[in-house]
Design a protein around this motif. Sequence first.
Motif, PDB file in Angstrom:
ATOM      1  N   LEU A  44      23.042  34.778  47.594  1.00 34.53           N
ATOM      2  CA  LEU A  44      22.527  35.988  46.956  1.00 34.53           C
ATOM      3  C   LEU A  44      22.732  37.220  47.824  1.00 34.53           C
ATOM      4  CD1 LEU A  44      19.277  34.603  45.313  1.00 34.53           C
ATOM      5  CD2 LEU A  44      21.371  35.363  44.174  1.00 34.53           C
ATOM      6  N   ARG A  45      22.657  37.059  49.135  1.00 35.12           N
ATOM      7  CA  ARG A  45      22.954  38.184  50.030  1.00 35.12           C
ATOM      8  C   ARG A  45      24.412  38.617  49.870  1.00 35.12           C
ATOM      9  NH1 ARG A  45      19.616  40.265  53.556  1.00 35.12           N
ATOM     10  NH2 ARG A  45      17.690  39.201  54.110  1.00 35.12           N
ATOM     11  N   HIS A  46      25.291  37.631  49.737  1.00 35.36           N
ATOM     12  CA  HIS A  46      26.704  37.959  49.521  1.00 35.36           C
ATOM     13  C   HIS A  46      26.889  38.666  48.178  1.00 35.36           C
ATOM     14  CE1 HIS A  46      30.990  37.757  49.931  1.00 35.36           C
ATOM     15  NE2 HIS A  46      31.128  37.010  48.841  1.00 35.36           N
ATOM     16  N   ILE A  47      26.182  38.192  47.158  1.00 33.66           N
ATOM     17  CA  ILE A  47      26.246  38.846  45.846  1.00 33.66           C
ATOM     18  C   ILE A  47      25.737  40.279  45.949  1.00 33.66           C
ATOM     19  CG2 ILE A  47      25.273  38.847  43.513  1.00 33.66           C
ATOM     20  CD1 ILE A  47      25.279  35.779  43.654  1.00 33.66           C
ATOM     21  N   ASP A  48      24.667  40.484  46.723  1.00 34.70           N
ATOM     22  CA  ASP A  48      24.130  41.833  46.915  1.00 34.70           C
ATOM     23  C   ASP A  48      25.176  42.779  47.494  1.00 34.70           C
ATOM     24  OD1 ASP A  48      21.666  41.225  45.956  1.00 34.70           O
ATOM     25  OD2 ASP A  48      20.671  41.077  47.889  1.00 34.70           O
ATOM     26  N   SER A  49      25.864  42.310  48.544  1.00 33.80           N
ATOM     27  CA  SER A  49      26.853  43.172  49.189  1.00 33.80           C
ATOM     28  C   SER A  49      27.999  43.490  48.234  1.00 33.80           C
ATOM     29  CB  SER A  49      27.385  42.516  50.468  1.00 33.80           C
ATOM     30  OG  SER A  49      28.063  41.311  50.182  1.00 33.80           O
ATOM     31  N   LEU A  50      28.428  42.492  47.448  1.00 40.42           N
ATOM     32  CA  LEU A  50      29.480  42.728  46.465  1.00 40.42           C
ATOM     33  C   LEU A  50      29.007  43.686  45.373  1.00 40.42           C
ATOM     34  CD1 LEU A  50      30.940  39.119  46.015  1.00 40.42           C
ATOM     35  CD2 LEU A  50      31.917  41.019  47.318  1.00 40.42           C
ATOM     36  N   HIS A  51      27.749  43.537  44.976  1.00 42.22           N
ATOM     37  CA  HIS A  51      27.183  44.403  43.944  1.00 42.22           C
ATOM     38  C   HIS A  51      27.145  45.857  44.410  1.00 42.22           C
ATOM     39  CE1 HIS A  51      24.656  45.635  40.613  1.00 42.22           C
ATOM     40  NE2 HIS A  51      23.763  46.097  41.452  1.00 42.22           N
ATOM     41  N   GLU A  52      26.700  46.071  45.653  1.00 45.00           N
ATOM     42  CA  GLU A  52      26.641  47.425  46.191  1.00 45.00           C
ATOM     43  C   GLU A  52      28.038  48.011  46.335  1.00 45.00           C
ATOM     44  OE1 GLU A  52      23.875  49.314  46.773  1.00 45.00           O
ATOM     45  OE2 GLU A  52      22.942  47.639  45.713  1.00 45.00           O
ATOM     46  N   LEU A  53      28.993  47.190  46.779  1.00 47.60           N
ATOM     47  CA  LEU A  53      30.374  47.659  46.908  1.00 47.60           C
ATOM     48  C   LEU A  53      30.947  48.034  45.551  1.00 47.60           C
ATOM     49  CD1 LEU A  53      32.881  48.081  48.694  1.00 47.60           C
ATOM     50  CD2 LEU A  53      33.446  45.678  48.308  1.00 47.60           C
TER      51      LEU A  53
END
Length: 345
Positions: A162-171
Amino acid sequence: MSFYDGPNDPIRLSTYFGKKGKVFPAVTLIILAVFSPLAIKNFIIGEYPLATAISLFVLTFSADSYALLRGRKLPINEHIVASLAVLAVTLSLFTLGDGTIFWVFPVSIIMSFLFPIRTAIVFNLPLLLSATIYVLLNYQVADAMRLFFALLMTITVVNLLLRHIDSLHELLKEESSKDALTGALNRRQLNLFLKDALANKLHYHNDSTLIMIDVDHFKQINDLYGHAKGDEVLIRLASGINTQIRESDLLFRVGGEEFVILLPNTTVETAEKVAEKLRASIRTSSLIEDHPVTVSLGICATDNNLTQTKWMSCADKALYAAKQRGRDRACWYDLNRDRIEDVAA
């Protein structure tokens, strides 16, 4: 108030998939379909504390889901909803026994996907502890350790993903809202902010002003120095503008060499001073060595009867007039008199 510093929405799925999209409502319906019968069943068999805990979880989650789907503020803090979920699982373990141990894993995953990461981690810890204590009291230490590490691994892996998804979402959000070359906001964002500014004028009578900027003779720059140098000029121009406007002001790139500045809560008189300061600063800056770069600017303030299209059109007309009157100047569109005036240098 959520203490998560990633996506701002207190319900994670509505952040990613939209409050009125298909995913968040579908997940809400699944949760209601699964847990509502469990609450009824436990009332029937006389497990009233457990039935009450499940019912409260369903009711509080439903209230928050409805508020989000309607675009309203959460009536119940997400920490209360998460606490009720943990309480329901813990009660089911110590009242119904072995058969409910399997619920620990889906509830843990559901909390991780529903709530911000820090909230999910904080409330997964008591879930981990209660499940481990239950197995420890009823089985061997080795069984308790196996459950502990299996659940801990599940929580860890899910939250790392989910942290990885967060970073992709923000990008993705940043890339979809900003111009790739200059870092200025893009036209889609401009339309959103124009709508807000016009609503602010209509409801609260707060003026906002547009400054439309176009680089003079930009084609000549590309022809003389090449497109790479032209791109460099645009990058440096956008950077220079951003250093001279307020944090509340917004810079957008709307065309090849055309930019728009939105100045919220700003009268046309103040905007004229900003425009003239920018014009003079750009003229004296060394965007290209031994080749002065100038800009023309068109200004238009809000009015109660403006639409987004007309507002942009009036600013564009003022910009066109500045170019027709010799470039390297600013003009403003007087909506009251329906005419264009020069801004005094």
